[in-house]
Design a protein around this motif. Structure first.
Motif, PDB file in Angstrom:
ATOM      1  N   VAL A   1       0.800  -1.378   0.109  1.00 54.37           N
ATOM      2  CA  VAL A   1       0.100  -0.133   0.023  1.00 54.37           C
ATOM      3  C   VAL A   1       0.744   1.362   0.091  1.00 54.37           C
ATOM      4  O   VAL A   1       0.768   2.263  -0.797  1.00 54.37           O
ATOM      5  N   SER A   2       1.915   1.353   0.882  1.00 59.84           N
ATOM      6  CA  SER A   2       2.971   2.391   0.726  1.00 59.84           C
ATOM      7  C   SER A   2       3.321   2.712  -0.553  1.00 59.84           C
ATOM      8  O   SER A   2       3.657   3.828  -0.874  1.00 59.84           O
TER       9      SER A   2
ATOM     10  N   LEU B   1       2.081   1.662  -3.501  1.00 59.22           N
ATOM     11  CA  LEU B   1       1.205   2.425  -4.316  1.00 59.22           C
ATOM     12  C   LEU B   1       0.892   3.872  -3.982  1.00 59.22           C
ATOM     13  O   LEU B   1       0.890   4.547  -4.962  1.00 59.22           O
ATOM     14  N   ALA B   2       1.052   4.316  -2.735  1.00 62.57           N
ATOM     15  CA  ALA B   2       0.776   5.708  -2.433  1.00 62.57           C
ATOM     16  C   ALA B   2       1.879   6.392  -2.886  1.00 62.57           C
ATOM     17  O   ALA B   2       1.668   7.699  -3.255  1.00 62.57           O
ATOM     18  N   LEU B   3       3.134   5.869  -2.982  1.00 60.70           N
ATOM     19  CA  LEU B   3       4.065   6.660  -3.412  1.00 60.70           C
ATOM     20  C   LEU B   3       4.006   6.955  -5.092  1.00 60.70           C
ATOM     21  O   LEU B   3       4.422   7.904  -5.485  1.00 60.70           O
ATOM     22  N   ASN B   4       3.691   5.830  -5.671  1.00 59.78           N
ATOM     23  CA  ASN B   4       3.557   5.957  -7.044  1.00 59.78           C
ATOM     24  C   ASN B   4       2.637   6.539  -7.346  1.00 59.78           C
ATOM     25  O   ASN B   4       2.391   7.308  -8.501  1.00 59.78           O
ATOM     26  N   ALA B   5       1.521   6.710  -6.746  1.00 60.25           N
ATOM     27  CA  ALA B   5       0.265   7.610  -7.039  1.00 60.25           C
ATOM     28  C   ALA B   5       0.536   9.094  -6.775  1.00 60.25           C
ATOM     29  O   ALA B   5       0.022  10.036  -7.778  1.00 60.25           O
ATOM     30  N   ALA B   6       1.757   9.416  -6.235  1.00 57.40           N
ATOM     31  CA  ALA B   6       1.993  10.943  -6.137  1.00 57.40           C
ATOM     32  C   ALA B   6       2.603  11.479  -7.479  1.00 57.40           C
ATOM     33  O   ALA B   6       2.382  12.590  -7.857  1.00 57.40           O
TER      34      ALA B   6
ATOM     35  N   PRO C   1      -1.128   9.719 -11.436  1.00 61.62           N
ATOM     36  CA  PRO C   1      -2.518   9.843 -11.057  1.00 61.62           C
ATOM     37  C   PRO C   1      -3.475   8.906 -11.791  1.00 61.62           C
ATOM     38  O   PRO C   1      -4.512   8.591 -11.424  1.00 61.62           O
TER      39      PRO C   1
ATOM     40  N   LEU D   1      -8.190   1.755  -5.219  1.00 59.90           N
ATOM     41  CA  LEU D   1      -7.593   0.831  -4.323  1.00 59.90           C
ATOM     42  C   LEU D   1      -8.236  -0.504  -4.293  1.00 59.90           C
ATOM     43  O   LEU D   1      -7.893  -1.765  -4.173  1.00 59.90           O
TER      44      LEU D   1
ATOM     45  N   LEU E   1       7.261   0.341  -9.314  1.00 65.47           N
ATOM     46  CA  LEU E   1       6.403   0.180  -8.199  1.00 65.47           C
ATOM     47  C   LEU E   1       6.823  -1.050  -7.274  1.00 65.47           C
ATOM     48  O   LEU E   1       6.788  -0.779  -5.949  1.00 65.47           O
TER      49      LEU E   1
ATOM     50  N   ASN F   1       9.998  -0.484  -5.511  1.00 64.83           N
ATOM     51  CA  ASN F   1       9.804   0.383  -4.042  1.00 64.83           C
ATOM     52  C   ASN F   1       9.179  -0.526  -3.022  1.00 64.83           C
ATOM     53  O   ASN F   1       9.443  -0.614  -1.857  1.00 64.83           O
TER      54      ASN F   1
END
Length: 625
Positions: A31-32, A34-39, A42, A47, A112, A115
């Motif tokens: 999840v972390s 994915l959140a970094l990649n979403a930054a 977009p 999720l 991703l 990471n």
């Protein structure tokens, strides 16, 4: 509550908990990532679309964690090897996530998953380190840990600090080091202090033990440091280097114990001396001074003879308790009677001999420490002379068969009060022997007894243990030596050989130079003697000068007239003695001096009635009149 939880979980429960935590870390890491990649991207799917991927990767993570053995690692043992396995676990999870991504969710970019692997390594390692720290804190707060100060912040000290940091029962507090460049620094997580701060640190930080971690310095130096620290009131231990412990370097110079034959200057005689069981078996024996070194050995050898009863007399409560406890453990069924009292108490001694029907008295009670008796003339004369007279008179009146006085080679032409008191005691016993028809009185004259209280051997051992110096009164001093076992056997044999008025001595060979003895003990302890030839040696022999009343050379005989005994190593001396009137006069004058606390008069009694050596300093210059 927390302490109970930490200590009550079983091994299986802990492994399940670790496995579940690893699974949770897989989900959190993905999840972390994915959140970094979403930054930066977009256009990622929602999720909820990735839930199957996260769930499947978590299950794969559980299998991978178990395969790499991560749940089986105890927190305290998690080290570099554990981190390497955590990295492998993270790599397997990342590869599995890439494969699962192709069938369970919309396609995700490969960076991703890279990471994800990095985050999982960090999380998998971090949670264990944090859990270890918290668990140790909870566990240690529930224990009474030993607080340790480490003296020496070098390599060995640092290795020790790291090792102790994982120990649940020991808490390393700080370092102390002589090197000014290290002082006030932090080494291996501990602050380094100067040695001058030790007393304050011990008091303020409640230090229980000081560990000396300085294997590079010599043993005598360590011993001197340890002695100073013990005076502060702290327990001290010394530690070799870890390289020495595993054999990387020589652990320590090989230590060869000094042979008793070398110390004696002859072969030991215990095996040559005949048995004495026949003389004491089934008899009722009294031993005075039973708690002393000679008296206690007498008791041990008597027990082997199977007497009917042994009465132990001593005025030292601790000494009497110790020997009684030992004898009861050796021979539980024998009659052993402890009597706490003084030989000066005639009423008590008479009652003991009457009530227990004593058949033989072994009189070993005496003050024998030369400097102490020299400073306490009246007490020494009262105990050694008057005490012997009281006990011998009571023994004769009670019809005791044998009375053996334990004497000393210092009684031969004495130059000190202790030796003079023993010679007067001999004269008292010799006088009674000439007038006694029932009791056979005899005496045994010893040299120095190895290992007895106040002897030179324990003193040298203590000085060597402290790192020196070993003190010697004069380089030319010699002494006769015998073992405690030989001394006790000689006393028992004297009782079986006695005819009345005998003075028995043991053939102890040649006298031993004390300087040679000191050198043997230093070298036998693994050290070298520091002198002009070896200035870098470990322990120095320091000459202090003869003490008041001390002789260069001791003697065993007053006259050279010798008689044979049934054993060739035991000699019977034929010596002169005082008349009954002379003894009565000497004792009357001595009692008057003691009653009047007149030390000068007591010394006059010695000077008048005792043959003394040419260098007498304790007995005055007045010749016997």
């Amino acid at each position: 509550m927390l302490y109970w939880l930490v200590t009550s979980l079983t091994r299986a429960q802990k492994q399940v908990l670790f496995l579940l935590t690893d699974m949770a870390m897989v989900g959190v890491a993905l999840v972390s990532a994915l959140a970094l990649n979403a930054a930066v991207n977009p256009d990622l799917p929602g999720l909820w679309q990735l839930v199957p991927l996260i769930a499947a990767t978590t299950l794969v993570g559980a299998a991978a964690s178990w395969y790499f053995g991560l749940p089986k690692f105890t927190l305290n043992a998690y080290d570099t090897r554990g981190i390497t396995r955590t990295a492998g676990f993270a790599a397997v999870c990342a590869i599995a996530a890439v494969a699962l991504n192709r069938v369970l969710s919309p396609a995700l970019a490969l960076p991703l998953f890279f990471n994800f692997a990095l985050i999982l390594v960090v999380l998998g390692t971090s949670w264990r380190l944090i859990a270890r720290y918290l668990t140790l804190e909870i566990y240690r707060r529930g224990l009474n840990r030993m607080r340790v100060l480490i003296y020496g912040a070098g390599q060995t000290g640092q290795q020790l600090a790291v090792a102790l940091s994982h120990d649940n029962k020991i808490d390393p507090i700080c370092f102390v080091d002589d090197n000014p460049t290290l002082q006030s620094q932090v080494v291996a997580g501990l602050r380094v202090h100067a040695p001058s701060a030790i007393p304050e640190i011990i008091q303020r930080r409640s230090i229980d033990r000081v560990v000396l971690a300085m294997p590079s310095i010599s043993q005598p130096q360590i011993a001197r440091i340890a002695h100073k620290l013990r005076t502060i009131g702290c327990e001290v231990h010394a530690l070799p280097s870890f390289a020495e412990l595993v054999g990387e370097r020589e652990l320590r110079k090989s230590v060869t114990p000094v042979s008793l034959n070398d110390l004696l200057g002859r072969n030991r005689l215990e095996s040559e001396l005949p048995g004495v069981s026949h003389a004491y078996s089934g008899r009722r024996i009294m031993v005075t001074g039973a708690g002393g070194s000679i008296g206690s050995e007498l008791c041990r050898q008597l027990i082997a003879c199977k007497p009917e009863c042994v009465v132990l007399v001593d005025h030292s409560e601790l000494g009497l308790y110790s020997i009684e406890k030992e004898l009861r453990e050796l021979e539980a069924g024998m009659s052993i009677v402890p009597i706490l009292g003084s030989v000066l108490d005639a009423t008590l001694m008479a009652r003991i001999m009457r009530d227990h029907r004593i058949e033989a008295v072994l009189h070993a009670a005496a003050y024998k420490h030369l400097p102490l008796v020299e400073c306490n003339v009246l007490s020494g004369m009262n105990n050694n002379v008057i005490g012997t007279k009281v006990l011998a008179d009571v023994a004769r009146e009670a019809g005791v068969e044998r009375f053996i006085l334990v004497s000393s080679d210092k009684a031969v032409r004495p130059t000190n009060v202790m030796g003079a008191s023993k010679r007067l005691a001999e004269l008292v016993v010799q006088d009674l022997a000439t007038r006694s028809t029932g009791t056979r009185f005899s005496m045994v004259r010893f040299g120095n007894v190895l290992g007895s209280s106040g002897s030179v051997i324990p003193l040298f051992e203590e000085q060597i243990a402290r790192g020196g110096p070993v003190t010697l009164t004069d380089p030319k001093v010699t002494r006769y030596f015998m073992t405690i076992s030989e001394a006790a056997r000689l006393v028992l044999l004297a009782g079986s050989f006695a005819r009345g008025g005998d003075v028995f001595v043991l053939d102890m060979g040649e006298p031993v130079p004390i300087k040679k003895l000191a050198r043997q003990m230093i070298e036998g302890a693994g050290y070298t003697v520091r002198d002009d030839k070896t200035p870098d040696g470990d322990i120095e022999i320091e000459v202090t000068g003869l003490r008041k009343g001390e002789k260069l050379h001791e003697e065993l005989l007053i006259s050279q007239d010798m008689l044979t005994t049934p054993h060739h190593k035991i000699l019977r001396a034929q010596e002169g003695f005082l008349s009954e009137f002379e003894i009565a006069t000497a004792l009357k004058d001595l009692r008057t001096a003691i009653a009047g606390l007149d030390e000068t008069q007591a010394r006059d009694v010695i000077a008048r009635w005792v043959e003394h050596g040419e260098d007498a300093s304790a007995t005055g210059e007045v010749q016997r009149g």
